[in-house]
Scaffold this motif. Structure first.
Motif, PDB file in Angstrom:
ATOM      1  N   SER A   1       0.825  -1.207   0.000  1.00 41.39           N
ATOM      2  CA  SER A   1       0.000   0.000   0.000  1.00 41.39           C
ATOM      3  C   SER A   1       0.860   1.259   0.000  1.00 41.39           C
ATOM      4  O   SER A   1       0.522   2.263  -0.644  1.00 41.39           O
ATOM      5  N   VAL A   2       1.991   1.219   0.724  1.00 41.11           N
ATOM      6  CA  VAL A   2       2.922   2.353   0.738  1.00 41.11           C
ATOM      7  C   VAL A   2       3.521   2.545  -0.648  1.00 41.11           C
ATOM      8  O   VAL A   2       3.605   3.671  -1.172  1.00 41.11           O
ATOM      9  N   MET A   3       3.948   1.439  -1.261  1.00 38.89           N
ATOM     10  CA  MET A   3       4.530   1.498  -2.602  1.00 38.89           C
ATOM     11  C   MET A   3       3.535   2.096  -3.595  1.00 38.89           C
ATOM     12  O   MET A   3       3.868   3.011  -4.359  1.00 38.89           O
ATOM     13  N   LEU A   4       2.317   1.589  -3.581  1.00 42.28           N
ATOM     14  CA  LEU A   4       1.307   2.031  -4.531  1.00 42.28           C
ATOM     15  C   LEU A   4       0.978   3.510  -4.337  1.00 42.28           C
ATOM     16  O   LEU A   4       0.865   4.275  -5.313  1.00 42.28           O
ATOM     17  N   ARG A   5       0.848   3.924  -3.096  1.00 42.90           N
ATOM     18  CA  ARG A   5       0.511   5.319  -2.790  1.00 42.90           C
ATOM     19  C   ARG A   5       1.619   6.261  -3.269  1.00 42.90           C
ATOM     20  O   ARG A   5       1.340   7.331  -3.824  1.00 42.90           O
ATOM     21  N   ALA A   6       2.854   5.863  -3.052  1.00 43.98           N
ATOM     22  CA  ALA A   6       3.989   6.704  -3.446  1.00 43.98           C
ATOM     23  C   ALA A   6       4.118   6.799  -4.963  1.00 43.98           C
ATOM     24  O   ALA A   6       4.305   7.883  -5.522  1.00 43.98           O
ATOM     25  N   ILE A   7       4.020   5.663  -5.634  1.00 42.27           N
ATOM     26  CA  ILE A   7       4.176   5.660  -7.088  1.00 42.27           C
ATOM     27  C   ILE A   7       3.041   6.417  -7.759  1.00 42.27           C
ATOM     28  O   ILE A   7       3.243   7.175  -8.714  1.00 42.27           O
ATOM     29  N   ARG A   8       1.813   6.241  -7.242  1.00 43.87           N
ATOM     30  CA  ARG A   8       0.677   6.986  -7.792  1.00 43.87           C
ATOM     31  C   ARG A   8       0.852   8.488  -7.612  1.00 43.87           C
ATOM     32  O   ARG A   8       0.381   9.287  -8.430  1.00 43.87           O
ATOM     33  N   ALA A   9       1.516   8.868  -6.555  1.00 46.61           N
ATOM     34  CA  ALA A   9       1.738  10.295  -6.290  1.00 46.61           C
ATOM     35  C   ALA A   9       2.849  10.877  -7.159  1.00 46.61           C
ATOM     36  O   ALA A   9       3.020  12.093  -7.216  1.00 46.61           O
ATOM     37  N   GLY A  10       3.605  10.000  -7.843  1.00 47.66           N
ATOM     38  CA  GLY A  10       4.640  10.489  -8.742  1.00 47.66           C
ATOM     39  C   GLY A  10       6.055  10.193  -8.317  1.00 47.66           C
ATOM     40  O   GLY A  10       7.006  10.683  -8.946  1.00 47.66           O
ATOM     41  N   ALA A  11       6.257   9.395  -7.270  1.00 46.06           N
ATOM     42  CA  ALA A  11       7.611   9.055  -6.827  1.00 46.06           C
ATOM     43  C   ALA A  11       8.272   8.111  -7.826  1.00 46.06           C
ATOM     44  O   ALA A  11       7.604   7.262  -8.424  1.00 46.06           O
ATOM     45  N   ARG A  12       9.559   8.263  -8.005  1.00 38.16           N
ATOM     46  CA  ARG A  12      10.312   7.379  -8.887  1.00 38.16           C
ATOM     47  C   ARG A  12      10.549   6.015  -8.250  1.00 38.16           C
ATOM     48  O   ARG A  12      10.521   4.991  -8.925  1.00 38.16           O
ATOM     49  N   ASP A  13      10.787   6.005  -6.937  1.00 44.06           N
ATOM     50  CA  ASP A  13      11.133   4.751  -6.268  1.00 44.06           C
ATOM     51  C   ASP A  13      10.835   4.882  -4.779  1.00 44.06           C
ATOM     52  O   ASP A  13      10.755   5.991  -4.247  1.00 44.06           O
ATOM     53  N   VAL A  14      10.635   3.743  -4.130  1.00 47.43           N
ATOM     54  CA  VAL A  14      10.464   3.706  -2.678  1.00 47.43           C
ATOM     55  C   VAL A  14      11.621   2.900  -2.104  1.00 47.43           C
ATOM     56  O   VAL A  14      11.824   1.740  -2.470  1.00 47.43           O
ATOM     57  N   LEU A  15      12.382   3.530  -1.225  1.00 48.28           N
ATOM     58  CA  LEU A  15      13.533   2.877  -0.598  1.00 48.28           C
ATOM     59  C   LEU A  15      13.220   2.622   0.870  1.00 48.28           C
ATOM     60  O   LEU A  15      12.502   3.391   1.506  1.00 48.28           O
ATOM     61  N   GLY A  16      13.776   1.546   1.378  1.00 52.78           N
ATOM     62  CA  GLY A  16      13.538   1.190   2.769  1.00 52.78           C
ATOM     63  C   GLY A  16      14.083   2.220   3.736  1.00 52.78           C
ATOM     64  O   GLY A  16      15.276   2.513   3.714  1.00 52.78           O
ATOM     65  N   ARG A  17      13.215   2.758   4.569  1.00 49.99           N
ATOM     66  CA  ARG A  17      13.624   3.782   5.536  1.00 49.99           C
ATOM     67  C   ARG A  17      14.631   3.222   6.530  1.00 49.99           C
ATOM     68  O   ARG A  17      15.490   3.950   7.044  1.00 49.99           O
ATOM     69  N   HIS A  18      14.541   1.920   6.802  1.00 50.08           N
ATOM     70  CA  HIS A  18      15.422   1.291   7.784  1.00 50.08           C
ATOM     71  C   HIS A  18      16.372   0.291   7.133  1.00 50.08           C
ATOM     72  O   HIS A  18      16.845  -0.637   7.788  1.00 50.08           O
TER      73      HIS A  18
END
Length: 296
Positions: A90-107
Motif C-alpha cells: 500500500s505504501v509502494m502504490l501510494r507513493a508511485i501513484r503520487a509520482g515518486a520514482r522509487d520507494v527505498l527502505g527507511r530502515h
C-alpha cells in the motif's frame, strides 16, 4: 569539487543523521520541512536528488501526494524518492501513484541504502543552470564539412574548457585520424547507455582529446559499424541529454539528410554553419538543403 546535495523532506533529525553517515563522501544531506518556500530556496542553492520521508509519525506520510506534487513542481524532470516501508504494497502504490520514482527502505542497512541512493544520483540529470551551446555544421554534399567541424569543435573546447563533437559522417568519422585518437565508443553505444549516462560514464567511455579537452562521439568509427538500428529520435534524444554536460557541443550533420531531424537540430542550435565548396553543384545542393529545412 562541489558536493552533491540530497534534500530530505522530513521532521526526523535521526533519519537525517543516519543518511549523513550512510552517504558520507557521496553527498551532503539537507533536511527541510514541507514548506514550499523553504524547499524552493534550497533547490535554488543546488540539489541533486529529493527524498521524502514517508513515515506517518516523523515524516510526510499523512500528506505524501501533496508533498511529492510540490517537490515535482519545484524540481521538474528530476526523480523524487520516498523513504518508507518498501515491503508494504500500500505504501509502494501510494507513493508511485503520487509520482515518486522509487520507494527505498527507511530502515535499510547502510550498505544497501547507499547503493540504491548512489544509483539514483548517477541516473539523475545534471542540475546546474547552464545548458551548453549547440553549434550545427551542415554540408552541401554529404561528408564535405568533416574537417571544418573537427577544427570548430577543437577551438570551441579550448575556448570554453570542454566540448563534445557529435560526428554523423558516414562511412566513418575523420576525427580519429585528424586528432590522432582511437574512436571506439559510438553514438549507438551511447544510445544503449542513455538511461545511465552521467559524468562518470562519459569520462570512462567517450573518446577524449586531452590537448583540447574535447570528447568525440561518432556515428561510425569504422566503415563496418552498423548504424541502421538508430532512429533520428534516438540521436536527437541523446544529443539533448549530452548537451547539458558540456559548455560547447558541435554536431556535424555529416551524412544525415533527414529533414525533420536536421530541422530540429537547427531550431535548437545557437549557431549554424553551412559548408559548401566553390562549385555550382555544391551551391545548388546547399540551397536545396536550406529549402528542405524550411527555417524562418
Amino acid at each position: 569539487i562541489v558536493m552533491r546535495r540530497l534534500l530530505l523532506i522530513s521532521n526526523d533529525p535521526l533519519l537525517e543523521q543516519h543518511l549523513g553517515t550512510v552517504m558520507q563522501g557521496v553527498c551532503g544531506i539537507v533536511r527541510v520541512s514541507r514548506d514550499p518556500e523553504q524547499l524552493r530556496r534550497e533547490i535554488s542553492q543546488g540539489a541533486s536528488l529529493i527524498a521524502v520521508d514517508g513515515d506517518f509519525a516523523m515524516g510526510m506520510g499523512a500528506y505524501l501526494p501533496e508533498v511529492i506534487d510540490d517537490a515535482a513542481r519545484l524540481f521538474p524532470g528530476q526523480p523524487i524518492l520516498v523513504l518508507g516501508d518498501e515491503n508494504d504494497a500500500s505504501v509502494m502504490l501510494r507513493a508511485i501513484r503520487a509520482g515518486a520514482r522509487d520507494v527505498l527502505g527507511r530502515h535499510e542497512t547502510g550498505t544497501l541504502l547507499r547503493a540504491h541512493l548512489s544509483r539514483h544520483f548517477l541516473s539523475a540529470a545534471p542540475t546546474h543552470e547552464r545548458t551548453g551551446k549547440l553549434q550545427l555544421v551542415l554540408n552541401s554534399l554529404p561528408g564535405s564539412g568533416g574537417l571544418y567541424a573537427i577544427n570548430l569543435a577543437v577551438l570551441c573546447a579550448q575556448a570554453s574548457g570542454d566540448g563534445l563533437l557529435v560526428d554523423c559522417t558516414l562511412p566513418a568519422s575523420l576525427a580519429g585520424t585528424a586528432l590522432d585518437m582511437r574512436l571506439g565508443y559510438s553514438i549507438a553505444d551511447a544510445v544503449q547507455d542513455m538511461e545511465r549516462m552521467d559524468r562518470m560514464l562519459l569520462a570512462s567511455a567517450v573518446p577524449h582529446h586531452p590537448p583540447s579537452n574535447l570528447r568525440v562521439l561518432s556515428l561510425a568509427a569504422t566503415a563496418t559499424d552498423a548504424v541502421d538500428r538508430l532512429s533520428p529520435e534516438d540521436i536527437l534524444t541523446l544529443i539533448n541529454r549530452l548537451q547539458a554536460f558540456f559548455h560547447e557541443t558541435v554536431v556535424d550533420a555529416g551524412s544525415i539528410r533527414h529533414p525533420g531531424m536536421l530541422r530540429s537540430l537547427a531550431e535548437r542550435a545557437t549557431a549554424i554553419h553551412l559548408v559548401a565548396t566553390q562549385t555550382i553543384p555544391a551551391v545548388e545542393a546547399a540551397r536545396g538543403l536550406l529549402d528542405s529545412l524550411d527555417l524562418d
